[in-house]
Design a protein around this motif. Sequence first.
Motif, PDB file in Angstrom:
ATOM      1  N   MET A   1      33.559  31.529  23.043  1.00  0.00           N
ATOM      2  CA  MET A   1      33.525  31.032  21.441  1.00  0.00           C
ATOM      3  C   MET A   1      32.303  30.198  21.202  1.00  0.00           C
ATOM      4  O   MET A   1      31.726  30.152  20.171  1.00  0.00           O
ATOM      5  CB  MET A   1      34.832  30.450  21.184  1.00  0.00           C
ATOM      6  N   LEU A   2      32.116  29.283  22.260  1.00  0.00           N
ATOM      7  CA  LEU A   2      30.938  28.338  21.831  1.00  0.00           C
ATOM      8  C   LEU A   2      29.655  28.800  22.355  1.00  0.00           C
ATOM      9  O   LEU A   2      28.615  28.431  21.890  1.00  0.00           O
ATOM     10  CB  LEU A   2      31.123  26.986  22.991  1.00  0.00           C
ATOM     11  N   ALA A   3      29.517  30.002  22.747  1.00  0.00           N
ATOM     12  CA  ALA A   3      28.367  30.495  23.615  1.00  0.00           C
ATOM     13  C   ALA A   3      27.164  30.549  22.348  1.00  0.00           C
ATOM     14  O   ALA A   3      25.987  30.443  22.410  1.00  0.00           O
ATOM     15  CB  ALA A   3      28.631  31.744  24.168  1.00  0.00           C
ATOM     16  N   PRO A   4      27.530  31.431  21.433  1.00  0.00           N
ATOM     17  CA  PRO A   4      26.388  31.582  20.151  1.00  0.00           C
ATOM     18  C   PRO A   4      25.768  30.232  19.877  1.00  0.00           C
ATOM     19  O   PRO A   4      24.559  30.272  19.362  1.00  0.00           O
ATOM     20  CB  PRO A   4      27.235  32.289  19.075  1.00  0.00           C
ATOM     21  N   ALA A   5      26.604  29.250  19.405  1.00  0.00           N
ATOM     22  CA  ALA A   5      26.136  28.175  19.036  1.00  0.00           C
ATOM     23  C   ALA A   5      25.192  27.333  20.159  1.00  0.00           C
ATOM     24  O   ALA A   5      24.169  26.806  19.668  1.00  0.00           O
ATOM     25  CB  ALA A   5      27.363  27.218  18.553  1.00  0.00           C
ATOM     26  N   LEU A   6      25.777  27.490  21.249  1.00  0.00           N
ATOM     27  CA  LEU A   6      24.820  26.884  22.489  1.00  0.00           C
ATOM     28  C   LEU A   6      23.613  27.583  22.538  1.00  0.00           C
ATOM     29  O   LEU A   6      22.628  26.829  22.846  1.00  0.00           O
ATOM     30  CB  LEU A   6      25.736  26.796  23.635  1.00  0.00           C
ATOM     31  N   VAL A   7      23.763  28.803  22.362  1.00  0.00           N
ATOM     32  CA  VAL A   7      22.478  29.641  22.656  1.00  0.00           C
ATOM     33  C   VAL A   7      21.470  29.164  21.611  1.00  0.00           C
ATOM     34  O   VAL A   7      20.233  28.926  21.733  1.00  0.00           O
ATOM     35  CB  VAL A   7      22.740  31.104  22.516  1.00  0.00           C
TER      36      VAL A   7
END
Length: 282
Positions: free
Chosen positions: A1-7
């Motif tokens: 869930m957080l991966a896109p924002a972290l990228v």
Amino acid sequence: MLAPALVLLVWWYAVPIVESVVLSFQHVAEFNFGQRSFAGLQNYRQLISDPAFRKSLEITGTFVVGVVPAQTVLALLIAALLHSVSRAQGAFRTAYFVPYMTSTIAITTIFMQLFVKGGLATTALSVVGVPNQTWYASTHLALAFLVIVYVYMFVGLYIVIFSGGMETIPKDLYEAASIDGAGPFRQFWSVTLPGVRPFMAFVLVTGIIQAVQVFDQAYVIAGGTVLGSPAGATSTIVIFIYQQAFRLLDIGYASAATVFLLACMIILGLLSRRFTPRGDRL
């Protein structure tokens, strides 16, 4: 869930920081990143001996000393007054916060009209002996003008922060102080100030970090002429970096100045945590 924002965060922030550090050790020919050459510490040695860079540090330091105490004290006093008002607190907070959300160009342009020779502000100040002249065109008054504009724009943000901090203070403390005979000033000194101490530390550190990065207001004052006008009186460190990168096209040298600024921000953040008591951290 957080991966896109972290990228996205890594791509927008981490990658440019790393690239700036790498560029600070290189020579780059006019944005031609395919033609780089290793420069070692040459950019940093040049930075230390550059009088223009030292002057930008001096101007930035003077600006920070003028801005941070003024906006902190004003925000604290206004927030205390709002806290004592029983009605329309939200409306007042919104009114003070509006300048922070308003266009920098619009506010700076309005203040330029107020502080022009014969303008409303300069005419009023001439009564107390301040020369009636265009502030932003004077080498002696341009930085003071920049401080006034900046404080006006950002003080609303810190009013909201202090107001939120005062809401966390138990009302029982004010009632107990009132029963003991403490007046408004004594309550402010003995109850309000200790209660907002963690917020005070946050405001001071944030204020310094933001003030060091001032650019927009100085850019508007220049009005399409040489940045830092008049005669370099508003040439802050960010203006210096912009000039080196986008006017003189010396990307490696500008990156070295950027890394220096980043290092100062990191050190400031670490020092703030070192000297702020653990119980006072937000």
